[in-house]
Design a protein around this motif. Structure first.
Motif, PDB file in Angstrom:
ATOM      1  N   CYS A  18       0.814  -1.222   0.000  1.00 18.36           N
ATOM      2  CA  CYS A  18       0.000   0.000   0.000  1.00 18.36           C
ATOM      3  C   CYS A  18       0.847   1.271   0.000  1.00 18.36           C
ATOM      4  CB  CYS A  18      -0.945   0.008   1.205  1.00 18.36           C
ATOM      5  SG  CYS A  18      -2.350  -1.111   1.003  1.00 18.36           S
ATOM      6  N   MET A  19       2.078   1.178   0.499  1.00 17.03           N
ATOM      7  CA  MET A  19       2.964   2.341   0.496  1.00 17.03           C
ATOM      8  C   MET A  19       3.303   2.796  -0.919  1.00 17.03           C
ATOM      9  SD  MET A  19       5.567   1.433   3.633  1.00 17.03           S
ATOM     10  CE  MET A  19       6.611   2.870   3.401  1.00 17.03           C
ATOM     11  N   VAL A  20       3.219   1.852  -1.875  1.00 18.29           N
ATOM     12  CA  VAL A  20       3.548   2.187  -3.272  1.00 18.29           C
ATOM     13  C   VAL A  20       2.400   1.863  -4.224  1.00 18.29           C
ATOM     14  CG1 VAL A  20       6.019   1.868  -2.897  1.00 18.29           C
ATOM     15  CG2 VAL A  20       4.639  -0.085  -3.603  1.00 18.29           C
ATOM     16  N   LEU A  21       1.229   1.510  -3.688  1.00 20.78           N
ATOM     17  CA  LEU A  21       0.135   0.995  -4.511  1.00 20.78           C
ATOM     18  C   LEU A  21      -0.272   1.945  -5.634  1.00 20.78           C
ATOM     19  CD1 LEU A  21      -2.881  -0.986  -3.174  1.00 20.78           C
ATOM     20  CD2 LEU A  21      -3.208   0.677  -4.965  1.00 20.78           C
ATOM     21  N   LYS A  22      -0.378   3.224  -5.334  1.00 15.82           N
ATOM     22  CA  LYS A  22      -0.858   4.193  -6.332  1.00 15.82           C
ATOM     23  C   LYS A  22       0.264   4.793  -7.175  1.00 15.82           C
ATOM     24  CE  LYS A  22      -5.199   4.048  -4.965  1.00 15.82           C
ATOM     25  NZ  LYS A  22      -6.359   3.815  -5.831  1.00 15.82           N
ATOM     26  N   PHE A  23       1.517   4.494  -6.822  1.00 15.10           N
ATOM     27  CA  PHE A  23       2.637   5.088  -7.553  1.00 15.10           C
ATOM     28  C   PHE A  23       2.621   4.752  -9.049  1.00 15.10           C
ATOM     29  CE2 PHE A  23       5.933   6.121  -4.009  1.00 15.10           C
ATOM     30  CZ  PHE A  23       4.956   6.843  -3.335  1.00 15.10           C
ATOM     31  N   PRO A  24       2.388   3.469  -9.431  1.00 12.93           N
ATOM     32  CA  PRO A  24       2.341   3.177 -10.870  1.00 12.93           C
ATOM     33  C   PRO A  24       1.286   4.015 -11.597  1.00 12.93           C
ATOM     34  CG  PRO A  24       2.492   1.153  -9.606  1.00 12.93           C
ATOM     35  CD  PRO A  24       2.255   2.251  -8.617  1.00 12.93           C
ATOM     36  N   GLN A  25       0.103   4.179 -10.965  1.00 10.88           N
ATOM     37  CA  GLN A  25      -0.953   4.988 -11.589  1.00 10.88           C
ATOM     38  C   GLN A  25      -0.556   6.458 -11.671  1.00 10.88           C
ATOM     39  OE1 GLN A  25      -4.328   4.042 -12.987  1.00 10.88           O
ATOM     40  NE2 GLN A  25      -3.392   5.869 -13.838  1.00 10.88           N
ATOM     41  N   THR A  66      -4.139  -3.446  11.406  1.00  9.68           N
ATOM     42  CA  THR A  66      -5.229  -3.865  10.518  1.00  9.68           C
ATOM     43  C   THR A  66      -5.741  -2.729   9.635  1.00  9.68           C
ATOM     44  OG1 THR A  66      -6.968  -3.419  12.173  1.00  9.68           O
ATOM     45  CG2 THR A  66      -5.991  -5.621  12.164  1.00  9.68           C
ATOM     46  N   TYR A  67      -5.293  -1.505   9.880  1.00 10.09           N
ATOM     47  CA  TYR A  67      -5.775  -0.395   9.039  1.00 10.09           C
ATOM     48  C   TYR A  67      -4.697   0.660   8.763  1.00 10.09           C
ATOM     49  CZ  TYR A  67      -6.201   2.260  13.423  1.00 10.09           C
ATOM     50  OH  TYR A  67      -5.937   2.893  14.608  1.00 10.09           O
ATOM     51  N   LEU A  68      -3.457   0.391   9.148  1.00 12.77           N
ATOM     52  CA  LEU A  68      -2.388   1.376   9.062  1.00 12.77           C
ATOM     53  C   LEU A  68      -2.139   1.862   7.636  1.00 12.77           C
ATOM     54  CD1 LEU A  68      -0.618   2.701  11.201  1.00 12.77           C
ATOM     55  CD2 LEU A  68       1.150   0.998  10.721  1.00 12.77           C
ATOM     56  N   GLU A  69      -2.485   1.025   6.649  1.00 10.11           N
ATOM     57  CA  GLU A  69      -2.220   1.411   5.262  1.00 10.11           C
ATOM     58  C   GLU A  69      -3.172   2.483   4.744  1.00 10.11           C
ATOM     59  OE1 GLU A  69      -4.926  -2.281   4.865  1.00 10.11           O
ATOM     60  OE2 GLU A  69      -3.371  -1.528   6.203  1.00 10.11           O
ATOM     61  N   TYR A  70      -4.326   2.650   5.413  1.00 10.38           N
ATOM     62  CA  TYR A  70      -5.347   3.556   4.860  1.00 10.38           C
ATOM     63  C   TYR A  70      -4.950   5.030   4.856  1.00 10.38           C
ATOM     64  CZ  TYR A  70      -8.496  -0.153   3.771  1.00 10.38           C
ATOM     65  OH  TYR A  70      -9.042  -1.263   3.174  1.00 10.38           O
ATOM     66  N   PRO A  71      -4.299   5.555   5.905  1.00 11.38           N
ATOM     67  CA  PRO A  71      -3.812   6.938   5.794  1.00 11.38           C
ATOM     68  C   PRO A  71      -2.846   7.124   4.624  1.00 11.38           C
ATOM     69  CG  PRO A  71      -3.788   6.234   8.086  1.00 11.38           C
ATOM     70  CD  PRO A  71      -4.096   5.017   7.264  1.00 11.38           C
ATOM     71  N   ILE A  72      -2.040   6.083   4.338  1.00  7.71           N
ATOM     72  CA  ILE A  72      -1.102   6.145   3.213  1.00  7.71           C
ATOM     73  C   ILE A  72      -1.868   6.152   1.887  1.00  7.71           C
ATOM     74  CG2 ILE A  72       0.808   4.950   2.056  1.00  7.71           C
ATOM     75  CD1 ILE A  72       1.467   3.694   4.823  1.00  7.71           C
ATOM     76  N   LEU A  73      -2.899   5.310   1.796  1.00  6.22           N
ATOM     77  CA  LEU A  73      -3.713   5.252   0.582  1.00  6.22           C
ATOM     78  C   LEU A  73      -4.466   6.558   0.367  1.00  6.22           C
ATOM     79  CD1 LEU A  73      -5.148   1.622   0.819  1.00  6.22           C
ATOM     80  CD2 LEU A  73      -3.504   2.472  -0.852  1.00  6.22           C
ATOM     81  N   ILE A  74      -4.956   7.138   1.457  1.00  8.07           N
ATOM     82  CA  ILE A  74      -5.680   8.413   1.358  1.00  8.07           C
ATOM     83  C   ILE A  74      -4.758   9.497   0.804  1.00  8.07           C
ATOM     84  CG2 ILE A  74      -6.723  10.287   2.725  1.00  8.07           C
ATOM     85  CD1 ILE A  74      -7.920   8.036   4.531  1.00  8.07           C
ATOM     86  N   ALA A  75      -3.522   9.544   1.309  1.00 11.08           N
ATOM     87  CA  ALA A  75      -2.550  10.541   0.833  1.00 11.08           C
ATOM     88  C   ALA A  75      -2.268  10.350  -0.659  1.00 11.08           C
ATOM     89  CB  ALA A  75      -1.265  10.439   1.638  1.00 11.08           C
TER      90      ALA A  75
END
Length: 203
Positions: A18-25, A66-75
């Motif tokens: 999730c730390m890099v999930l949106k980077f390709p897009q 269990t939810y730490l990735e969501y602030p990263i995804l929101i950013a």
């Protein structure tokens, strides 16, 4: 012991992805300077779903892993939103979006019934974001600006969260959401790959 190790692997791998999930897009969008095939409505619905979900988890003091990735995804979604508005020539609307999202985030935790109601609608909101993206792909028949890698990683993270939710909280609302999101992410990924393959055949 083995289940604890699997849980740790699932939690940390999900966080890492999730730390890099949106980077390709993000990179595809910057390179193309075009939003064709990318749904703004899908992104707004996804961002709304993320905000509701992380607010619910924090409100009920669920384990942070269990939810730490969501602030990263929101950013990352905020960066994507700004890029889409920029390439659409409507960057000024970002102030309005910011006011709505910040105000809505605060409103969610004012009362228990509000956050519970929002969470019960969260799956429909998140599912709506996937259908909005699918509709955009069906209409444009062009997935050139849509990152298959981002959708593949999103599919993996939701599948991993089915396992972590089952082992930790067992919350049925959360579990149903992840099952639905895994299926819909897979559908979007398959659609992206289908139109990419069709475009190559035409070339």
């Amino acid at each position: 012991m083995e289940s604890n190790m699997l849980l740790d692997v699932a939690n940390f791998s999900t966080l890492f992805v999730c730390m890099v999930l949106k980077f390709p897009q993000i990179f595809v969008l910057i390179r193309a300077k075009s939003t064709k095939g990318i749904s703004l409505n899908s992104l707004i619905l996804e961002l709304t779903g993320f905000i509701v979900f992380v607010s619910y988890q924090m409100y009920y003091n669920y384990p942070p892993p269990t939810y730490l990735e969501y602030p990263i995804l929101i950013a990352q979604d905020v960066i994507l939103l700004l890029l889409i508005l920029h390439y659409n020539g409507s960057l000024k609307q970002s102030v309005l979006y910011a006011a709505v999202f910040v105000g809505g985030w605060h409103l969610l935790t004012l009362q228990k019934w509000i956050i519970d109601l929002a969470m019960s609608l969260c799956t429909f909101i998140s599912a709506g974001s996937k259908f909005a993206q699918l509709q955009c792909l069906w209409q444009s028949k062009d997935s050139g600006q849509v990152s298959a890698l981002s959708w593949a990683m999103a599919t993996y993270t939701c599948a991993a969260r089915i396992f972590t939710t089952t082992v930790t909280t067992g919350d049925m609302q959360v579990l149903v959401r992840f099952v639905v999101m895994t299926l819909l992410n897979t559908w979007v990924l398959a659609t992206v790959l289908y139109y990419r393959k069709s475009a190559k055949k035409q070339d």
